[in-house]
Scaffold this active site. Structure first.
Site, short mmCIF file in Angstrom:
data_model
loop_
_atom_site.label_atom_id
_atom_site.label_comp_id
_atom_site.label_asym_id
_atom_site.label_seq_id
_atom_site.Cartn_x
_atom_site.Cartn_y
_atom_site.Cartn_z
N LEU A 162 0.83 -1.22 0.00
CA LEU A 162 0.00 0.00 0.00
C LEU A 162 0.86 1.25 0.00
O LEU A 162 0.50 2.25 -0.65
CB LEU A 162 -0.94 0.00 1.21
N TYR A 182 -1.64 -10.55 15.30
CA TYR A 182 -1.67 -9.38 14.40
C TYR A 182 -2.92 -8.54 14.69
O TYR A 182 -2.82 -7.31 14.87
CB TYR A 182 -1.65 -9.89 12.96
N ASP A 198 13.69 1.82 11.71
CA ASP A 198 13.01 0.71 12.37
C ASP A 198 12.03 1.30 13.38
O ASP A 198 12.44 1.99 14.32
CB ASP A 198 14.05 -0.18 13.07
N ASP A 256 10.58 3.47 5.91
CA ASP A 256 10.37 2.03 6.03
C ASP A 256 11.66 1.45 6.61
O ASP A 256 12.72 2.08 6.57
CB ASP A 256 10.08 1.40 4.65
N ARG A 259 -14.53 -14.26 -0.07
CA ARG A 259 -14.45 -13.32 1.06
C ARG A 259 -14.09 -11.91 0.59
O ARG A 259 -14.67 -10.92 1.02
CB ARG A 259 -13.41 -13.85 2.06
N ASN A 270 -9.28 -5.28 9.47
CA ASN A 270 -10.47 -6.09 9.77
C ASN A 270 -10.13 -7.22 10.75
O ASN A 270 -11.04 -7.76 11.39
CB ASN A 270 -11.06 -6.65 8.48
P1 NAI Z 1 3.15 -4.61 3.64
O1 NAI Z 1 3.60 -5.75 4.47
O2 NAI Z 1 3.31 -4.72 2.17
O3 NAI Z 1 3.87 -3.27 4.12
C1 NAI Z 1 4.21 -3.04 5.46
C2 NAI Z 1 5.54 -2.31 5.48
O4 NAI Z 1 5.91 -2.10 6.84
C3 NAI Z 1 6.67 -3.11 4.81
O5 NAI Z 1 7.25 -2.37 3.77
C4 NAI Z 1 7.63 -3.39 5.93
O6 NAI Z 1 9.00 -3.35 5.53
C5 NAI Z 1 7.32 -2.27 6.90
N1 NAI Z 1 7.74 -2.64 8.27
C6 NAI Z 1 7.57 -3.83 8.89
N2 NAI Z 1 8.18 -3.82 10.08
C7 NAI Z 1 8.75 -2.59 10.21
C8 NAI Z 1 9.53 -1.99 11.22
N3 NAI Z 1 9.88 -2.62 12.35
N4 NAI Z 1 9.95 -0.72 11.02
C9 NAI Z 1 9.63 -0.06 9.89
N5 NAI Z 1 8.89 -0.58 8.89
C10 NAI Z 1 8.47 -1.84 9.05
O7 NAI Z 1 1.63 -4.35 4.01
P2 NAI Z 1 0.53 -3.51 3.23
O8 NAI Z 1 -0.39 -4.44 2.58
O9 NAI Z 1 1.16 -2.44 2.44
O10 NAI Z 1 -0.26 -2.87 4.45
C11 NAI Z 1 0.07 -1.60 4.95
C12 NAI Z 1 -0.62 -1.43 6.30
O11 NAI Z 1 -2.01 -1.60 6.13
C13 NAI Z 1 -0.18 -2.46 7.34
O12 NAI Z 1 -0.15 -1.83 8.62
C14 NAI Z 1 -1.29 -3.49 7.32
O13 NAI Z 1 -1.43 -4.12 8.58
C15 NAI Z 1 -2.49 -2.62 6.99
N6 NAI Z 1 -3.54 -3.37 6.32
C16 NAI Z 1 -3.41 -3.74 5.00
C17 NAI Z 1 -4.41 -4.44 4.36
C18 NAI Z 1 -4.37 -4.77 2.91
O14 NAI Z 1 -5.36 -5.30 2.40
N7 NAI Z 1 -3.28 -4.51 2.19
C19 NAI Z 1 -5.61 -4.86 5.11
C20 NAI Z 1 -5.64 -4.43 6.48
C21 NAI Z 1 -4.64 -3.70 7.05
C1 15L Z 2 -4.82 -7.61 6.42
O1 15L Z 2 -4.86 -7.05 7.50
C2 15L Z 2 -3.54 -7.86 5.74
O2 15L Z 2 -2.62 -6.85 5.96
C3 15L Z 2 -3.70 -8.10 4.24
O3 15L Z 2 -2.50 -8.66 3.75
C4 15L Z 2 -4.88 -9.01 3.95
O4 15L Z 2 -4.63 -10.28 4.49
C5 15L Z 2 -6.14 -8.43 4.56
O5 15L Z 2 -5.96 -8.14 5.94
C6 15L Z 2 -7.36 -9.32 4.41
O6 15L Z 2 -7.98 -9.63 5.43
O7 15L Z 2 -7.68 -9.69 3.28
#
Ligand code: NAI
Ligand code: 15L
Length: 275
Positions: free
Chosen positions: A25, A146, A61, A44, A184, A122
């Protein structure tokens, strides 16, 4: 940059911080959020594309309090996406998601940040059943470590509002990917345009206090009632219908599988990790 199709609140952040900028994202949102900031600081723990005009790139970090303090200094709003984004052992969730968000809010308090958008999930409510419709006032029912970390983040944000007046919009994102890939996700899918709209509304709507909003597009079926976040004016423009035929060509799901009974899907049966 695609222009969001609905009118959005007017506003620009002088300096906006985006964490998790190397992630799925973060990569999508980085160029889009630049339009709403004079300067976008992207961060990041992993490697990111080099800084473009109007950007600063900071490797950090989130578990390191001093580094996060320096990261937040000078910013007036934060879009906090960084952290572990799937179910993992608690030992991995703790530093990135729990210590990490504490560090972000402590730094925000020290440096006078007034508004944060928190990418919740979610999975904070993943143990509600798929035949239930819930609003943002229901008790959390996290579906793993999580999801627990997202509940912690939402409650931490509420404390920092009640105590220090830092406003947060917690977006319980459904599934934000290019396509809805299974049954889903026909319900949980959130398009990138609709996610952008939610973030921008979260950043620039006056007086959000502590708001929890579900992040789903205008899909045919919904488990989530956003009436408690009506003040954001979120009006999703996309729908998962274009993916329905391809998804429904897949084999019928097993109705006895918990992944098909609970809103959190497969996350409800991930782990245990330490046996
Ligand atoms: P992603 O896993 O692709 O990106 C998360 C980023 O956080 C990664 O680039 C990772 O290197 C960084 N990260 C992890 N640990 C870290 C640390 N200790 N310090 C600094 N950076 C760190 O996940 P995505 O899909 O981009 O999601 C972004 C956010 O949205 C996350 O918080 C995720 O939980 C939340 N989210 C995403 C969903 C989706 O459908 N993509 C659904 C629900 C929530
Ligand atoms: C999340 O929270 C995750 O970050 C994403 O990778 C998907 O698994 C999403 O939920 C989901 O429920 O589809």
């Amino acid at each position: 940059m695609p222009t969001p199709p609905t009118p959005l609140p007017q506003g620009r952040s002088r300096k906006l911080l985006l964490t998790g900028a190397a992630g799925g994202l973060g990569t999508v949102l980085r160029p889009r959020l630049k339009a709403y900031a004079d300067l976008l600081r992207v961060s990041d723990i992993g490697s990111m594309a080099p800084a473009r005009a109007g950007e600063e790139v900071v490797v950090c970090d989130l578990a390191d309090p001093r580094a996060v303090d320096a990261l937040v200094q000078g910013c007036d709003a934060i879009v906090h996406l960084g952290g572990v984004s799937v179910e993992r052992p608690f030992e991995e969730i703790l530093p990135a998601n729990i210590q990490g968000i504490y560090n972000v809010y402590e730094a925000a308090r020290r440096h006078g940040v007034r508004r944060i958008i928190f990418a919740s999930s979610n999975h904070a409510i993943g143990f509600y059943r798929q035949n239930q419709v819930i609003d943002a006032d229901v008790l959390p029912r996290p579906d793993g470590y999580y999801g627990l970390s997202k509940v912690f983040g939402e409650n931490l944000a509420r404390f920092y509002f009640d105590r220090y007046g830092i406003e947060t919009v917690c977006i319980r994102i459904g599934s934000s990917f290019p396509e809805a890939k299974d049954r889903r996700m026909l319900v949980t899918w959130l398009s990138y345009d609709d996610l952008e709209q939610l973030i921008v509304r979260g950043l620039f709507t006056p007086h959000v206090g502590h708001t929890i909003v579900y992040g789903a597009s205008a899909n045919r079926d919904s488990w989530w009632d956003n009436s408690r976040a009506a003040h954001l004016g979120f009006a999703p423009q996309d729908s998962s219908e274009p993916f329905r035929a391809k998804v429904e060509a897949q084999p019928l799901p097993d109705p006895t599988d918990p992944a098909n009974q609970y809103q959190g899907g497969g996350f409800v049966k991930a782990g245990p990790f330490n046996d």
